[in-house]
Motif scaffolding. Sequence first.
Motif, PDB file in Angstrom:
ATOM      1  N   PHE A   1      30.524  43.176  40.445  1.00 44.02           N
ATOM      2  CA  PHE A   1      31.971  43.415  40.377  1.00 44.02           C
ATOM      3  C   PHE A   1      32.315  44.839  40.803  1.00 44.02           C
ATOM      4  N   SER A   2      33.389  44.958  41.588  1.00 44.01           N
ATOM      5  CA  SER A   2      33.900  46.285  41.923  1.00 44.01           C
ATOM      6  C   SER A   2      35.396  46.177  42.214  1.00 44.01           C
ATOM      7  N   GLY A   3      36.059  47.329  42.272  1.00 42.29           N
ATOM      8  CA  GLY A   3      37.514  47.380  42.461  1.00 42.29           C
ATOM      9  C   GLY A   3      38.206  47.769  41.177  1.00 42.29           C
ATOM     10  N   GLY A   4      39.368  48.398  41.317  1.00 42.50           N
ATOM     11  CA  GLY A   4      40.084  48.952  40.169  1.00 42.50           C
ATOM     12  C   GLY A   4      40.446  47.958  39.089  1.00 42.50           C
ATOM     13  N   ILE A  48      35.473  41.372  44.316  1.00 38.15           N
ATOM     14  CA  ILE A  48      36.147  42.653  44.533  1.00 38.15           C
ATOM     15  C   ILE A  48      37.648  42.448  44.377  1.00 38.15           C
ATOM     16  N   PHE A  49      38.182  42.927  43.257  1.00 41.90           N
ATOM     17  CA  PHE A  49      39.612  42.810  42.960  1.00 41.90           C
ATOM     18  C   PHE A  49      40.224  44.207  42.886  1.00 41.90           C
ATOM     19  N   ALA A  79      32.775  47.840  51.446  1.00 32.92           N
ATOM     20  CA  ALA A  79      32.249  49.104  50.895  1.00 32.92           C
ATOM     21  C   ALA A  79      32.182  49.031  49.370  1.00 32.92           C
ATOM     22  N   HIS A  80      33.234  48.482  48.725  1.00 28.16           N
ATOM     23  CA  HIS A  80      33.211  48.273  47.270  1.00 28.16           C
ATOM     24  C   HIS A  80      31.988  47.436  46.874  1.00 28.16           C
ATOM     25  N   PHE A  81      31.793  46.319  47.568  1.00 25.09           N
ATOM     26  CA  PHE A  81      30.676  45.414  47.260  1.00 25.09           C
ATOM     27  C   PHE A  81      29.339  46.126  47.464  1.00 25.09           C
ATOM     28  N   SER A  82      29.230  46.881  48.550  1.00 21.97           N
ATOM     29  CA  SER A  82      27.989  47.617  48.818  1.00 21.97           C
ATOM     30  C   SER A  82      27.732  48.673  47.748  1.00 21.97           C
ATOM     31  N   ALA A  83      28.819  49.237  47.186  1.00 24.81           N
ATOM     32  CA  ALA A  83      28.667  50.254  46.132  1.00 24.81           C
ATOM     33  C   ALA A  83      27.986  49.664  44.898  1.00 24.81           C
ATOM     34  N   ILE A  84      28.431  48.476  44.475  1.00 31.12           N
ATOM     35  CA  ILE A  84      27.823  47.880  43.279  1.00 31.12           C
ATOM     36  C   ILE A  84      26.431  47.338  43.588  1.00 31.12           C
TER      37      ILE A  84
END
Length: 751
Positions: free
Chosen positions: A701-704, A515-516, A495-500
């Motif tokens: 890139f995604s994730g906090g 995604i980190f 989902a993170h990857f799909s968001a970016i």
Amino acid sequence: MLKTYQITISGQVQGVGFRPFVYNLANEFLLNGTVSNNEEGVIIYVSGATENIQSFYKKLTHFPPPVSKIQHSSITKIDFIDYKNFKILPSNKKGQLNLSLTPDFAICNDCRKELKNKKNRRYYYPFTTCVNCGPRWAITETFPFERNHTSIDEFAMCDDCLQEYKNPLNRRFHSQTNTCPTCGVSLKLVDSKENEIEIVNETIFNKIAKLLLEGNIVAIKNTSGYLLCCNAENETVVQKLRLQKNRPNKPFAVLFPSLKFLKKELTLSSKELKLLTSTESPITIVPLQNYHGKITINSVAPKLNQLGVMLPYSGILQLLASKLNFPIVATSGNIHGSPIISENKEAIEKLKSVADYFLQHNLKITHPQDDSVIKISKKFEQEILFRRSRGFAPNYFNPSINSNKKILALGADLKSSIAYYPNEYLYLSEYLGNLENYDVYNRFTSTTNAFLAIFEQQPNIVLIDKHPNYYSNLFGKELAQKISSTLIEIQHHKAHFSAILGEHNLFNKKVLGVIFDGTGYGDDAQIWGGEFFKYESNQIERLNHFNYFNWLLGNKMSKEPRLSLLSLASEEMNTVLKQKFTQNELKTYQHLKQNNQLKTSSVGRLFDAVASLLNITDYNTYEGEAAILMENLITNYDLKTCKNYLNNLENEISSTQIIKYIYQDIQNGVSKENCIANFLFTLASTILKIATTNHYKHIAFSGGVFQNTILVDMLIELVPKEIKLYFHKQLAPNDENISFGQMMYYLNIKN
């Protein structure tokens, strides 16, 4: 020969002064007809010379009102209608809503001037607004945006306000939030026992300024919810606020009385200035180099060399600021971890042990919101959204979505948000908080129900995170069953990857996803968080990941960085561990480590381990504290002197190896700052190595972890020219984007 045309405009076009703008523009081009709001935006009928109509349409779409955002427009010739003049008609809703919602806008310069003008009838009236500014989403009950669809409808306009409302030459012409001291919202100041404070021979804001100067904490009901305020130069009261709000270390935001005052105390970049004075007016995190002011920095932002600052963005804050000659802490009105409070009774009940006084008003806030937060990276000025809320929510402008399904995405638990696609628009809620908190969970469910009610639609599809114990997962299952919708689980990091991918419209490219983050339930039932994905032709596959290490003691691991270190430490580090654990703890935890089945690839926990090893912190009192303190220790870095801790490893991405080499550096006298720079350099180098080895030209890139501005700057500096990097711009990289990512995954991914 005279002709008639129908013009439709959609986007952020309601509650922004669009109809009065059209009215005046039509008169400028000698056109007759009508303009009205409907369920899809704004609809205009104009009769006149074709040349005039075309010029009118061009000017309308190229130079619309300042806070509007046109997404679609069309012009169609229809049968001639002999209009006698041009009129604004009341909204005519014939179907379900299909338009952008309107966020709150910071007070405009014209309204600011009126507040200070003794000859103006709105002198010192804190709820001064016009078509260009003021609360919108905060007071919305339903749409289209008309006064009777908002909570301000309780205040009937007086004759003077009505005159302004009807006058085409007035900037309050058809302003739905128009009020004044005669007919508008009223304030009162009470103490924590609800005794009203009598204001004699001074304004209420003079009184509050005195109370703040004397060391009191004042809960101020702003236009989007309560703020807890105190003198930022008074260490005793700041520490008192920390203790009573149960917020030991998390930095407070500071409201400066004016831009002039702020510039005197801090150096700001042009980008930071632009953000602070924008219609969104977010909290902006700025560096503290050469700070010479009197803010008690160690209390306001413990151990940090940065400060979250903001300027007065509402009439209430502007009037208070005009009486202040010192900056104030202005933090969300809640107990740490709970949602922002907006109701007077609830504020007294929950904050009477925190605040000494309460500034209340009688305008109902329908959608309470925290302030949005943004930081600009130092080297390459990359804008990173930390919290997407007031001023940005609830819209998301993404024209690439096309589905006949009504889709609801319920996001994750830690930094929750919801996404809804009931028509041709995508709506993203404001940041809601951590669903483990009961009150936040209630805010999450009520926000979901409010979205369903506003759009009068039930979703066909409900999307949830794959984690079986997430509250959002459990709520989604109940909701889908109740309304007979299809339920789909989507893995957190996909989902993170799909968001970016969705934010940058990359679904037609071959992309490496990095995604980190801290935690997420993986497809193999392990805890993921250091992931490399490949995307191509609407498919996502896990390409690589950080080597697994032991996940210990559930949620406790994210709160105690020392546990991450214990999980990754080799025997040579026993001396270090003995300083951090009792003998009994070590014996118990080592036994758990040997018999543990749950593993993780989390880079967030790797940051924790590094922070513990470097004796930066062994306990997180707020999410990401260890990583923030680490970033904070780097004042500068030189990539030429940085060392890659994984340089000798071929395909393995070993967290254990990184910890081992950092330990060796510490033994060799390498400074903390250099160890951290080496660590971040290792992450950046590893990412780029995987990209080049696998021939990727696009990295997303995604994730906090990608809220770390130094890591982002390093990546930008290191990347070869042939590779393009994609970071979040409209969304926060943290779990706030999961709901959007779930939506993008469902719409675009086949597997």
